[in-house]
Scaffold this motif. Structure first.
Motif, mmCIF file in Angstrom:
data_model
loop_
_atom_site.group_PDB
_atom_site.id
_atom_site.type_symbol
_atom_site.label_atom_id
_atom_site.label_comp_id
_atom_site.label_asym_id
_atom_site.label_seq_id
_atom_site.Cartn_x
_atom_site.Cartn_y
_atom_site.Cartn_z
ATOM 1 N N MET A 1 -2.689 2.898 14.428
ATOM 2 C CA MET A 1 -2.157 2.530 13.760
ATOM 3 C C MET A 1 -2.837 3.752 12.300
ATOM 4 O O MET A 1 -4.156 3.881 12.515
ATOM 5 C CB MET A 1 -2.627 1.179 12.955
ATOM 6 C CG MET A 1 -1.871 -0.249 13.253
ATOM 7 S SD MET A 1 -2.832 -1.270 12.646
ATOM 8 C CE MET A 1 -1.982 -2.362 13.734
ATOM 9 N N SER A 2 -1.853 3.804 11.178
ATOM 10 C CA SER A 2 -2.499 4.620 10.235
ATOM 11 C C SER A 2 -3.829 3.492 9.012
ATOM 12 O O SER A 2 -3.601 2.319 8.918
ATOM 13 C CB SER A 2 -1.593 4.637 9.564
ATOM 14 O OG SER A 2 -0.442 4.269 8.760
ATOM 15 N N GLU A 3 -4.230 4.031 8.396
ATOM 16 C CA GLU A 3 -4.961 3.134 7.346
ATOM 17 C C GLU A 3 -4.045 2.934 6.199
ATOM 18 O O GLU A 3 -4.154 1.578 5.932
ATOM 19 C CB GLU A 3 -5.660 4.214 6.866
ATOM 20 C CG GLU A 3 -6.834 3.403 6.020
ATOM 21 C CD GLU A 3 -7.724 4.479 4.820
ATOM 22 O OE1 GLU A 3 -7.704 4.389 3.843
ATOM 23 O OE2 GLU A 3 -7.898 5.386 5.546
ATOM 24 N N SER A 4 -2.567 3.136 6.265
ATOM 25 C CA SER A 4 -1.975 2.852 5.278
ATOM 26 C C SER A 4 -0.797 1.247 5.851
ATOM 27 O O SER A 4 -0.276 0.110 5.199
ATOM 28 C CB SER A 4 -0.906 3.429 4.818
ATOM 29 O OG SER A 4 -0.083 4.244 6.120
ATOM 30 N N THR A 5 -0.683 1.959 6.994
ATOM 31 C CA THR A 5 -0.162 0.284 8.156
ATOM 32 C C THR A 5 -1.476 -0.904 7.801
ATOM 33 O O THR A 5 -0.943 -2.172 7.652
ATOM 34 C CB THR A 5 -0.148 0.454 9.082
ATOM 35 O OG1 THR A 5 0.866 1.770 9.222
ATOM 36 C CG2 THR A 5 0.789 -0.549 10.193
ATOM 37 N N SER A 6 -2.548 -0.511 7.727
ATOM 38 C CA SER A 6 -3.359 -1.253 7.654
ATOM 39 C C SER A 6 -3.893 -2.038 6.398
ATOM 40 O O SER A 6 -3.748 -3.332 6.785
ATOM 41 C CB SER A 6 -4.736 -0.421 8.329
ATOM 42 O OG SER A 6 -4.725 -0.571 9.535
ATOM 43 N N ILE A 7 -3.738 -1.086 5.404
ATOM 44 C CA ILE A 7 -3.928 -1.734 4.221
ATOM 45 C C ILE A 7 -2.681 -2.786 3.509
ATOM 46 O O ILE A 7 -3.025 -4.224 3.305
ATOM 47 C CB ILE A 7 -4.339 -0.438 2.894
ATOM 48 C CG1 ILE A 7 -5.254 0.020 3.556
ATOM 49 C CG2 ILE A 7 -3.792 -1.283 1.971
ATOM 50 C CD1 ILE A 7 -5.539 1.322 2.490
ATOM 51 N N ASN A 8 -1.196 -2.151 4.484
ATOM 52 C CA ASN A 8 -0.192 -3.214 4.116
ATOM 53 C C ASN A 8 -0.424 -4.329 5.358
ATOM 54 O O ASN A 8 0.490 -5.756 4.353
ATOM 55 C CB ASN A 8 0.827 -2.303 4.414
ATOM 56 C CG ASN A 8 0.939 -1.107 3.428
ATOM 57 O OD1 ASN A 8 1.167 -1.448 2.008
ATOM 58 N ND2 ASN A 8 2.478 0.121 3.682
ATOM 59 N N ARG A 9 -1.326 -4.120 6.555
ATOM 60 C CA ARG A 9 -0.416 -5.622 6.877
ATOM 61 C C ARG A 9 -1.514 -6.142 6.239
ATOM 62 O O ARG A 9 -1.406 -8.245 6.003
ATOM 63 C CB ARG A 9 -1.158 -5.454 7.896
ATOM 64 C CG ARG A 9 -1.548 -6.238 8.987
ATOM 65 C CD ARG A 9 -1.683 -6.159 10.763
ATOM 66 N NE ARG A 9 -0.231 -5.599 11.014
ATOM 67 C CZ ARG A 9 -0.152 -6.008 11.991
ATOM 68 N NH1 ARG A 9 -1.327 -5.373 12.750
ATOM 69 N NH2 ARG A 9 1.076 -5.701 12.754
ATOM 70 N N LEU A 10 -2.914 -5.980 5.368
ATOM 71 C CA LEU A 10 -3.658 -6.482 5.447
ATOM 72 C C LEU A 10 -3.611 -7.739 3.599
ATOM 73 O O LEU A 10 -3.553 -8.747 3.884
ATOM 74 C CB LEU A 10 -5.290 -6.147 4.932
ATOM 75 C CG LEU A 10 -5.975 -6.508 4.271
ATOM 76 C CD1 LEU A 10 -7.339 -7.886 5.198
ATOM 77 C CD2 LEU A 10 -7.441 -5.901 3.887
ATOM 78 N N ARG A 11 -2.815 -6.408 3.251
ATOM 79 C CA ARG A 11 -2.037 -7.475 2.238
ATOM 80 C C ARG A 11 -1.074 -8.390 1.974
ATOM 81 O O ARG A 11 -0.918 -9.269 1.007
ATOM 82 C CB ARG A 11 -1.200 -5.725 0.998
ATOM 83 C CG ARG A 11 -0.432 -6.315 -0.173
ATOM 84 C CD ARG A 11 -0.099 -5.242 -1.145
ATOM 85 N NE ARG A 11 0.584 -4.771 -0.076
ATOM 86 C CZ ARG A 11 2.049 -4.080 -0.410
ATOM 87 N NH1 ARG A 11 2.395 -4.749 -1.791
ATOM 88 N NH2 ARG A 11 2.497 -4.005 0.707
ATOM 89 N N ASN A 12 0.108 -7.861 3.338
ATOM 90 C CA ASN A 12 0.571 -9.060 3.410
ATOM 91 C C ASN A 12 0.080 -10.417 3.912
ATOM 92 O O ASN A 12 0.931 -11.241 3.604
ATOM 93 C CB ASN A 12 1.471 -8.597 4.385
ATOM 94 C CG ASN A 12 2.277 -7.181 3.554
ATOM 95 O OD1 ASN A 12 3.109 -7.186 2.755
ATOM 96 N ND2 ASN A 12 3.067 -6.414 4.702
ATOM 97 N N ILE A 13 -0.999 -10.256 4.689
ATOM 98 C CA ILE A 13 -1.862 -11.784 5.375
ATOM 99 C C ILE A 13 -2.319 -12.408 3.435
ATOM 100 O O ILE A 13 -2.349 -13.451 3.872
ATOM 101 C CB ILE A 13 -2.661 -11.487 5.575
ATOM 102 C CG1 ILE A 13 -2.036 -10.358 7.550
ATOM 103 C CG2 ILE A 13 -3.522 -12.296 6.403
ATOM 104 C CD1 ILE A 13 -2.817 -9.817 8.386
ATOM 105 N N ILE A 14 -2.948 -11.443 2.974
ATOM 106 C CA ILE A 14 -3.157 -11.867 1.819
ATOM 107 C C ILE A 14 -2.396 -13.039 0.981
ATOM 108 O O ILE A 14 -2.617 -13.831 0.259
ATOM 109 C CB ILE A 14 -4.592 -10.881 0.772
ATOM 110 C CG1 ILE A 14 -5.856 -10.864 1.458
ATOM 111 C CG2 ILE A 14 -4.517 -11.890 -0.734
ATOM 112 C CD1 ILE A 14 -6.244 -9.505 0.936
#
Length: 188
Positions: free
Chosen positions: A1-14
């Motif tokens: 998983m790329s770093e940008s996908t992880s950041i987007n996923r975390l942002r969506n959860i928040i």
């Protein structure tokens, strides 16, 4: 998983958690606001008229309707007043849309609401106010009622909602000797 996908996923959860928290706060905020000052809730908590007329306490009788803008506008302040005077004054609420209260509507000549009738400790009507009243006026009248003094703002009239009882007088029925020249017709 790329770093940008992880950041987007975390942002969506928040964002999802924030939306849930905000929705919950709004829901409970509206629930608290409407139930604490609604006319229906206050009417449920009011003293029954039969009790108020016999328990030896002075009474404030309020004629109201759920559709009455002036009644709704006064509801929050009246809730506070009712809480303050709950131990010493009966608060009776009579809905003008309930035909059960027609005798009282006619007795106190209710033609605008809210209509407040102040009763002494023996249930005798001693004053009235019609329409929206500031809480200071209502409290001054209740203080005078409790002290058995003349109410300072008796017969005051504020903004009202029009109301007409569903009773009218028709032509006398000359064939009925008990009519004594008058006939009451229910309905308009």
């Amino acid at each position: 998983m790329s770093e940008s996908t992880s950041i987007n996923r975390l942002r969506n959860i928040i964002i999802a958690l924030a939306a849930i928290a905000l929705s919950t706060a709004i829901f409970f905020g509206f629930q608290t606001q409407t139930t604490s000052v609604s006319l229906a809730a206050q009417a449920e908590q009011s003293t029954p008229l039969e009790v108020a007329l016999t328990n030896g306490k002075p009474t404030l009788t309020e004629f109201y309707a759920n559709w009455c803008g002036s009644c709704q506008a006064m509801a929050p302040e009246l809730a506070k007043i009712k809480e303050k005077y709950a131990e010493s004054v009966n608060f009776v609420m009579l809905n003008v849309d309930n035909s059960k209260w027609l005798p009282e509507i006619l007795r106190y000549r209710v033609d605008g609401i809210p209509h407040f009738v102040f009763l002494n400790t023996t249930g005798e009507a001693i004053a009235e106010t019609i329409g929206e009243q500031p809480s200071s006026v209502m409290e001054a009248n209740l203080d005078a009622l409790l002290a058995n003094l003349t109410l300072p703002y008796a017969y005051a009239t504020g903004q009202t909602s029009d109301f007409k009882a569903s009773v009218s007088v028709s032509q006398p029925n000359s064939t009925d000797p008990r009519s004594h020249g008058a006939q009451v017709k229910v309905g308009s």
